[in-house]
Write an enzyme that holds these catalytic residues in place. Structure first.
Site, mmCIF file in Angstrom:
data_model
loop_
_atom_site.group_PDB
_atom_site.id
_atom_site.type_symbol
_atom_site.label_atom_id
_atom_site.label_comp_id
_atom_site.label_asym_id
_atom_site.label_seq_id
_atom_site.Cartn_x
_atom_site.Cartn_y
_atom_site.Cartn_z
ATOM 1 N N ASP A 198 57.732 -25.048 96.651
ATOM 2 C CA ASP A 198 57.403 -23.831 97.415
ATOM 3 C C ASP A 198 58.290 -23.776 98.657
ATOM 4 O OD1 ASP A 198 54.271 -22.236 98.189
ATOM 5 O OD2 ASP A 198 56.160 -21.999 99.251
ATOM 6 N N ASP A 217 58.361 -17.412 95.556
ATOM 7 C CA ASP A 217 58.989 -18.615 96.125
ATOM 8 C C ASP A 217 58.328 -19.906 95.650
ATOM 9 O OD1 ASP A 217 56.593 -18.742 97.599
ATOM 10 O OD2 ASP A 217 57.631 -19.496 99.376
ATOM 11 N N GLU A 218 57.656 -19.851 94.518
ATOM 12 C CA GLU A 218 56.827 -20.987 94.138
ATOM 13 C C GLU A 218 56.821 -21.173 92.630
ATOM 14 O OE1 GLU A 218 52.862 -19.935 95.159
ATOM 15 O OE2 GLU A 218 52.006 -21.754 94.320
HETATM 16 P P1 TTP Z 1 54.114 -18.242 100.912
HETATM 17 O O1 TTP Z 1 54.793 -19.313 100.117
HETATM 18 O O2 TTP Z 1 52.618 -18.169 100.848
HETATM 19 O O3 TTP Z 1 54.481 -18.363 102.445
HETATM 20 P P2 TTP Z 1 55.843 -18.807 103.120
HETATM 21 O O4 TTP Z 1 56.858 -19.238 102.125
HETATM 22 O O5 TTP Z 1 56.289 -17.728 104.044
HETATM 23 O O6 TTP Z 1 55.375 -20.025 104.010
HETATM 24 P P3 TTP Z 1 54.971 -21.493 103.558
HETATM 25 O O7 TTP Z 1 55.929 -22.397 104.243
HETATM 26 O O8 TTP Z 1 53.558 -21.652 104.034
HETATM 27 O O9 TTP Z 1 55.084 -21.551 102.057
HETATM 28 O O10 TTP Z 1 54.663 -16.838 100.475
HETATM 29 C C1 TTP Z 1 56.022 -16.625 100.097
HETATM 30 C C2 TTP Z 1 56.511 -15.292 100.608
HETATM 31 O O11 TTP Z 1 55.676 -14.252 100.116
HETATM 32 C C3 TTP Z 1 56.447 -15.176 102.113
HETATM 33 O O12 TTP Z 1 57.633 -15.692 102.738
HETATM 34 C C4 TTP Z 1 56.275 -13.712 102.318
HETATM 35 C C5 TTP Z 1 55.535 -13.234 101.107
HETATM 36 N N1 TTP Z 1 54.110 -13.033 101.448
HETATM 37 C C6 TTP Z 1 53.707 -11.768 101.825
HETATM 38 O O13 TTP Z 1 54.516 -10.830 101.829
HETATM 39 N N2 TTP Z 1 52.410 -11.554 102.176
HETATM 40 C C7 TTP Z 1 51.473 -12.556 102.191
HETATM 41 O O14 TTP Z 1 50.291 -12.324 102.534
HETATM 42 C C8 TTP Z 1 51.895 -13.875 101.785
HETATM 43 C C9 TTP Z 1 50.913 -15.021 101.804
HETATM 44 C C10 TTP Z 1 53.225 -14.063 101.440
HETATM 45 MG MG MG Z 2 56.363 -20.590 100.605
#
Ligand code: TTP
Ligand code: MG
Length: 398
Positions: free
Chosen positions: A16, A111-112
């Site tokens: 992720d 992203d995961e």
């Molecule tokens: P995430 O992997 O949940 O968050 P992240 O990558 O920004 O941070 P982390 O280091 O905690 O993994 O989500 C991936 C992308 O999805 C994030 O960069 C933006 C988008 N996203 C949204 O647009 N709205 C949301 O509510 C969430 C949770 C994510």
């Molecule tokens: Mg992320």
């Protein structure tokens, strides 16, 4: 990892990206490095935060928070619009690297992904693969990715979360129970606000509280979900990696009992198909980037017409595009024996709550209507509700 003699064990890697959208912005503009970057829109917008850099998180800013609130918490933050096209392209590049390590990969969001390393014919050590993925994503794409490794999905995801950002963590079977014990029940897969409250009301605050319950107790209270939660609390998760999320298209077509020429009726059918297909996409958290219609004339000549679109899963958008394609290619002069609609180039939706960030208010209210209708159908059945314009003779559709 479980002993080699255990033929059931799997090596699951969960990857992720860290603060994905914000990290891409910082990568492409070095002046933003080390700064509180908040992606989601202008401070005067009524949208919500999509994500923010870890620097901004230290002020309490987080995803899905109204931008105005984020601005109050972090007035000197740098607020940027969402550049979805760029993030999708970077996402594609990241997944291309991950796919080099196993044919069995399940994308969970933009992203995961989970990788099943046990499925490789000659698997390298999972630790080696995990470290190499981190190194390559950093060297080739300039981004930081957290990696978690364990023997099932729940624990692999937990491993990557526990060590964020820039994490690398392995959870071994012998440490599972003790590691889970002090964590809040909200860490269990699928426990959102509502289930969290229910569990708390039952006097269960930590995963250890659930571990200590006699088998069957939680199942009696919550049914099958209770059973699954009790298993997760003990680190048991039987779910497998589902690479079929990679499915590339979804379609629906009808051969008419008698050939027809009624364009208004074809429009209604398209609306019906779009509603059905989009609902399935939303359920799977997927979007389509291609809309295709198929027409077969009474002489069996068949044509298809496609349009590439910004990835979407909205009933109304897909209907409008498909109707436009039909109107361009069909005048109503020749009789039709078949009409089809398919959605292709499927990809995971960008994030759960990003809707209001980069869409117009009209798009958003459509999305909200779609979601509301999905919820009503989930409870009362497929035919419980529909847009007024979709109410057509059901007999022909069958
Ligand atoms: P995430 O992997 O949940 O968050 P992240 O990558 O920004 O941070 P982390 O280091 O905690 O993994 O989500 C991936 C992308 O999805 C994030 O960069 C933006 C988008 N996203 C949204 O647009 N709205 C949301 O509510 C969430 C949770 C994510
Ligand atoms: Mg992320």
């Amino acid at each position: 990892m479980p002993a080699d003699s255990d033929t059931n064990y799997k090596f699951i890697i969960h990857c992720d990206l860290d603060a994905f959208f914000a990290s891409v912005e910082q990568r492409d503009n070095p002046a933003l490095k080390g700064k509180p970057v908040i992606v989601g829109g202008d401070i005067r917008s009524r949208g919500v935060v999509s994500t923010c850099s870890y620097e901004a998180r230290s002020y309490g800013v987080k995803s899905a928070m109204p931008i105005a609130r984020a601005h109050r918490l972090c007035p000197h933050g740098i607020f940027l619009p969402v550049n979805m096209k760029l993030y999708r392209e970077v996402s594609r590049q990241v997944f291309a690297i991950l796919a080099e390590y196993t044919p069995v990969m399940e994308k969970m969001s933009i992203d995961e992904a989970f990788l099943d390393i046990g499925a490789c014919s000659a698997p390298d050590s999972p630790e080696h693969i995990g470290r190499e993925i981190k190194k390559r994503v950093r060297a080739e794409l300039g981004l930081s990715i957290s990696v978690g490794i364990s023997y099932n999905k729940f624990l692999a995801k937990l491993a990557s979360e526990l060590d964020k950002p820039d994490g690398f963590r392995i959870i071994y079977p012998e440490e599972t129970l003790a590691l889970l014990r002090p964590l809040p029940v909200s860490r269990l897969w699928g426990v959102g606000d509502k289930t969290n409250r229910i569990l708390n009301d039952l006097g269960l605050q930590t995963i250890g509280d659930i571990q200590d319950l006699p088998p069957g107790w939680l199942e009696e209270k919550l049914g099958h979900a209770g059973r699954l939660l009790w298993e997760l609390a003990r680190g048991i998760d039987h779910r497998t990696i589902e690479p079929d999320r990679e499915r590339k298209s979804l379609g629906r077509e009808i051969t008419f009992p008698v050939d027809i020429t009624d364009i208004a009726y074809l429009h209604k059918l398209i609306e019906n198909f779009a509603a059905e297909l989009c609902r399935q996409l939303r359920r799977e958290k997927m979007e389509a980037a291609t809309v295709t219609i198929k027409l077969r004339y009474s002489d069996f000549k068949t044509i298809t017409r496609s349009q590439t679109v910004t990835p979407c899963n909205s009933d109304l958008t897909v209907t409008q595009i498909a109707v436009h394609l039909l109107d361009k290619s069909y005048s109503g002069k020749r009789a039709l024996r078949l009409l089809g609609l398919s959605l292709g180039n499927l990809m995971p939706t960008a994030g759960i709550e990003q809707g209001s960030l980069f869409e117009s208010q009209a798009d958003n209210s459509n999305k909200n209507i779609d979601i509301l209708m999905d919820q009503i159908r989930e409870r009362f059945g497929k035919d419980a509700i529909g847009r007024a314009s979709l109410l057509i003779k059901k007999d022909i559709d069958k």
